[in-house]
Scaffold this motif. Structure first.
Motif, PDB file in Angstrom:
ATOM      1  N   ASP A  63       0.858  -1.183   0.000  1.00 16.72           N
ATOM      2  CA  ASP A  63       0.000   0.000   0.000  1.00 16.72           C
ATOM      3  C   ASP A  63       0.894   1.232   0.000  1.00 16.72           C
ATOM      4  O   ASP A  63       1.620   1.473   0.961  1.00 16.72           O
ATOM      5  CB  ASP A  63      -0.904  -0.010   1.238  1.00 16.72           C
ATOM      6  N   ALA A  64       0.852   2.013  -1.071  1.00 17.01           N
ATOM      7  CA  ALA A  64       1.720   3.178  -1.198  1.00 17.01           C
ATOM      8  C   ALA A  64       1.456   4.210  -0.113  1.00 17.01           C
ATOM      9  O   ALA A  64       2.334   5.036   0.182  1.00 17.01           O
ATOM     10  CB  ALA A  64       1.543   3.817  -2.576  1.00 17.01           C
ATOM     11  N   ASN A  65       0.285   4.190   0.510  1.00 17.55           N
ATOM     12  CA  ASN A  65      -0.018   5.117   1.597  1.00 17.55           C
ATOM     13  C   ASN A  65       0.452   4.587   2.947  1.00 17.55           C
ATOM     14  O   ASN A  65       0.513   5.339   3.918  1.00 17.55           O
ATOM     15  CB  ASN A  65      -1.530   5.393   1.650  1.00 17.55           C
ATOM     16  N   LYS A  66       0.763   3.300   2.988  1.00 21.04           N
ATOM     17  CA  LYS A  66       1.313   2.670   4.192  1.00 21.04           C
ATOM     18  C   LYS A  66       2.477   1.776   3.764  1.00 21.04           C
ATOM     19  O   LYS A  66       2.406   0.548   3.867  1.00 21.04           O
ATOM     20  CB  LYS A  66       0.239   1.867   4.915  1.00 21.04           C
ATOM     21  N   PRO A  67       3.538   2.407   3.284  1.00 20.33           N
ATOM     22  CA  PRO A  67       4.602   1.630   2.623  1.00 20.33           C
ATOM     23  C   PRO A  67       5.411   0.730   3.547  1.00 20.33           C
ATOM     24  O   PRO A  67       6.164  -0.115   3.061  1.00 20.33           O
ATOM     25  CB  PRO A  67       5.489   2.722   2.008  1.00 20.33           C
ATOM     26  N   TYR A  68       5.262   0.904   4.858  1.00 25.85           N
ATOM     27  CA  TYR A  68       6.099   0.138   5.783  1.00 25.85           C
ATOM     28  C   TYR A  68       5.335  -0.963   6.495  1.00 25.85           C
ATOM     29  O   TYR A  68       5.891  -1.670   7.335  1.00 25.85           O
ATOM     30  CB  TYR A  68       6.738   1.085   6.788  1.00 25.85           C
ATOM     31  N   ALA A  69       4.068  -1.116   6.157  1.00 23.83           N
ATOM     32  CA  ALA A  69       3.250  -2.154   6.780  1.00 23.83           C
ATOM     33  C   ALA A  69       3.524  -3.511   6.140  1.00 23.83           C
ATOM     34  O   ALA A  69       3.740  -3.619   4.933  1.00 23.83           O
ATOM     35  CB  ALA A  69       1.764  -1.804   6.639  1.00 23.83           C
ATOM     36  N   ASN A  70       3.548  -4.540   6.978  1.00 23.31           N
ATOM     37  CA  ASN A  70       3.651  -5.935   6.502  1.00 23.31           C
ATOM     38  C   ASN A  70       4.916  -6.186   5.686  1.00 23.31           C
ATOM     39  O   ASN A  70       4.880  -6.847   4.654  1.00 23.31           O
ATOM     40  CB  ASN A  70       2.414  -6.307   5.678  1.00 23.31           C
ATOM     41  N   ARG A  71       6.030  -5.680   6.183  1.00 26.21           N
ATOM     42  CA  ARG A  71       7.318  -5.907   5.523  1.00 26.21           C
ATOM     43  C   ARG A  71       8.117  -6.966   6.267  1.00 26.21           C
ATOM     44  O   ARG A  71       7.825  -7.319   7.420  1.00 26.21           O
ATOM     45  CB  ARG A  71       8.128  -4.600   5.446  1.00 26.21           C
ATOM     46  N   ASP A  72       9.120  -7.497   5.622  1.00 21.89           N
ATOM     47  CA  ASP A  72      10.102  -8.380   6.257  1.00 21.89           C
ATOM     48  C   ASP A  72      10.475  -7.776   7.606  1.00 21.89           C
ATOM     49  O   ASP A  72      10.846  -6.597   7.686  1.00 21.89           O
ATOM     50  CB  ASP A  72      11.324  -8.469   5.333  1.00 21.89           C
ATOM     51  N   PRO A  73      10.397  -8.539   8.709  1.00 18.75           N
ATOM     52  CA  PRO A  73      10.673  -7.950  10.031  1.00 18.75           C
ATOM     53  C   PRO A  73      12.076  -7.379  10.182  1.00 18.75           C
ATOM     54  O   PRO A  73      12.317  -6.554  11.054  1.00 18.75           O
ATOM     55  CB  PRO A  73      10.434  -9.123  10.991  1.00 18.75           C
ATOM     56  N   ARG A  74      12.996  -7.797   9.330  1.00 17.11           N
ATOM     57  CA  ARG A  74      14.349  -7.245   9.403  1.00 17.11           C
ATOM     58  C   ARG A  74      14.376  -5.783   8.963  1.00 17.11           C
ATOM     59  O   ARG A  74      15.307  -5.049   9.305  1.00 17.11           O
ATOM     60  CB  ARG A  74      15.301  -8.090   8.559  1.00 17.11           C
ATOM     61  N   PHE A  75      13.351  -5.346   8.228  1.00 16.10           N
ATOM     62  CA  PHE A  75      13.260  -3.942   7.832  1.00 16.10           C
ATOM     63  C   PHE A  75      13.087  -3.050   9.062  1.00 16.10           C
ATOM     64  O   PHE A  75      13.871  -2.127   9.289  1.00 16.10           O
ATOM     65  CB  PHE A  75      12.103  -3.737   6.854  1.00 16.10           C
ATOM     66  N   ALA A  76      12.069  -3.329   9.871  1.00  8.66           N
ATOM     67  CA  ALA A  76      11.816  -2.502  11.055  1.00  8.66           C
ATOM     68  C   ALA A  76      12.927  -2.636  12.085  1.00  8.66           C
ATOM     69  O   ALA A  76      13.139  -1.719  12.900  1.00  8.66           O
ATOM     70  CB  ALA A  76      10.477  -2.879  11.680  1.00  8.66           C
ATOM     71  N   ALA A  77      13.652  -3.753  12.068  1.00  7.11           N
ATOM     72  CA  ALA A  77      14.760  -3.943  12.997  1.00  7.11           C
ATOM     73  C   ALA A  77      16.035  -3.259  12.524  1.00  7.11           C
ATOM     74  O   ALA A  77      17.007  -3.167  13.277  1.00  7.11           O
ATOM     75  CB  ALA A  77      15.027  -5.436  13.193  1.00  7.11           C
TER      76      ALA A  77
END
Length: 531
Positions: free
Chosen positions: A317-331
């Motif tokens: 979702d381009a309006n929520k680009p960081y949702a439901n990503r590989d958990p290593r992204f947020a880490a």
């Protein structure tokens, strides 16, 4: 002073150099005493290169397509991203320092057999130290090979009376020398150390170094004919580390650099890098934000279903680009809306840590670094440095090295390639989907490269992977960021944008031989593209 040394003769000058390397003590005082010998070796360990920040303000991440440094320094990463590297200007040149370290370890290897011991503990320690010395020499030469390609092999302490015009050895000779030292080390070193010796090289570290060197030697930069046997040797060496059954994958991705022991750690620094908090924390919490991740890297983090954001069915979702990503992204990356030390980080334009266009501490990319940073550290209101211990080698790299080498050695990937990559992806704590079946060799190559990029992000690997794969001209052309605008009511718009164009030439895959060294050693020829 020069006249005095010349008048006194070469022998006294050599003695002066020897005492400088042994901390002012004579060789007899150092190598005639077990404790002093151990201290000497500790000083050799201190010569291990800083893979995090090899010089002030310079990080490998910001000199690659991982990140940008928000401030331009004379010796900063822009020397690489703007194509300014030359034989007379390389801010992270390591030729002299690595050969100085090699001289020290050569002296140690020459003297260790005669060091007296007083008890069984010292007998065991003496053998261990000899193995460590071979490991360290192999490590220093591996670092030279990684930077310059072929270099002269010096396996003894040179004297001023020696012929110092030494040509570069061949690729085959250099790799064989490093591998032989690794084999010598692994035959002597213990598999594990007591708590008193944590941080010293082990059998696994020596074997892992061998596997890494053979992987680099098999890569396109050093293997332009794609000799399959070189890939197979690299795969075999990595598999030998796996067969030790000493290491396991670790799903505590956020805690990787903040503990002294873990099932995946093969070789780790004992130094707590207390400056990381100041250098990398977000500006609103007193930091300088020196590593600011690029959208280039963010785009390579898959969705949690294993698809890339631009693939059909990914759910992006381009309006929520960081949702439901590989958990290593947020880490790994702080993005707009991230929670960090109980604060919501605002990277939107005009936010507390928001996107700016002028150089300074605030983000130029829309992101800040999270990986490597201890969230228990702080700068305000209290200064707490946290725990930051650099990891030189970990088991996840072993698996990815094996997968890459084995895939290149085969016509199509077999189950062992899938198993190695999936062990990294699907481990508890990461829980990404296994790779899809039926990948071709080329498709598997791309998946392995993407997995390395994500798993090993900001650990210094990408800078070198770009070079050994010879992909710089395609991936280093531009640096991109993400502009977030506050639309009110908790809503934001996100627009990717170009931060800067970058310059990369094929010659940059190797460092130039420093001109100062070629002036001293006339037998050294220059790497292509720097003449």
């Amino acid at each position: 002073m020069l006249g005095v040394i010349t008048f006194s003769g070469c022998k006294k000058f050599d003695e002066y150099l020897d005492k400088a390397e042994t901390g002012g003590l004579s060789e007899t005082e150092v190598f005639g005493d077990y404790v002093q010998t151990e201290r000497y070796l500790a000083n050799v360990y201190a010569q291990l290169l800083n893979d995090w920040m090899p010089s002030n303000s310079f990080t490998y991440a910001a000199a690659s397509d991982e990140a940008k440094c928000p401030v331009s320094y004379f010796n900063g990463p822009q020397v690489f991203t703007r194509g300014l590297i030359s034989p007379n200007h390389n801010p992270i040149d390591a030729w002299a320092s690595l050969y100085a370290a090699i001289r020290k370890v050569n002296r140690f290897i020459e003297k260790i057999d005669a060091v007296p011991v007083k008890n069984a503990t010292q007998v065991t320690g003496k053998s261990r130290m000899k193995g460590e010395a071979y490991f360290l020499r192999a490590y220093f030469y591996a670092e030279l090979h990684k930077r310059y390609g072929t270099v002269p092999i010096v396996d003894r302490v040179l004297q001023i009376s020696d012929n110092l015009n030494i040509p570069r050895n061949s690729e085959e000779e250099l790799v064989r020398f490093i591998v032989d030292d690794c084999n010598e080390a692994s035959a002597i070193l213990p598999t594990v150390h007591t708590s008193a010796n944590i941080g010293r090289a082990t059998k696994g570290a020596a074997m892992m170094l061998k596997a890494r060197v053979l992987l680099y030697a098999a890569s396109l930069l050093h293997n332009p004919t794609s000799d399959v046997q070189k890939w197979q040797r690299a795969a075999d060496a990595a598999e030998e580390v796996m067969k030790l059954n000493l290491y396991q994958v670790d799903g505590d991705y956020a805690g990787l650099f903040h503990k002294r022991t873990a099932a995946n750690i093969i070789f780790q620094s004992t130094l707590n890098n207390t400056s990381w908090v100041k250098q990398m924390f977000v500006p609103s919490q007193g930091g300088s934000g020196w590593i600011q991740p690029l959208q280039n890297l963010v785009d390579d983090y898959e969705m949690s279903n294993g698809l890339k954001p631009d693939e059909t069915g990914s759910g992006y979702d381009a309006n929520k680009p960081y949702a439901n990503r590989d958990p290593r992204f947020a880490a790994s990356i702080i993005y707009n809306g991230s929670k960090w030390r109980e604060n919501t980080i605002e990277t939107f334009v005009n936010g507390l840590d928001g996107l700016v266009s002028e150089e300074g501490a605030k983000t130029l990319t829309g992101y800040y670094l999270r990986k490597l940073l201890d969230e228990n550290g702080s700068l305000t209101p209290d200064n707490k440095p946290g725990d930051h211990f650099w990891v030189y080698m970990r088991y996840e790299e072993t698996l990815l090295n094996f997968a890459e080498a084995k895939n290149e050695a085969l016509t199509n990937p077999d189950n062992s390639v899938y198993d190695a990559v999936n062990a990294v992806r699907t481990r508890v704590g990461i829980n990404m989907p296994a790779l899809p079946a039926g990948l071709t060799k080329i498709q598997m190559r791309e998946r392995i490269r993407r997995e390395r990029r994500v798993e090993l992000a900001f650990e210094g690997f990408r800078f070198w992977d770009i070079k050994r794969w010879r992909i710089g001209k395609s991936v280093m052309r531009e640096a991109r960021g993400m502009r977030a605008l506050n639309q009110g009511g908790g809503n934001f718009s996100y627009t990717p944008f170009l931060i800067e164009s970058r310059i990369y030439e094929d010659a940059f895959d190797l460092y130039p031989i420093p001109q100062s060294e070629r002036n001293k050693n006339t037998a050294l020829d220059q790497n292509n593209g720097y003449n």
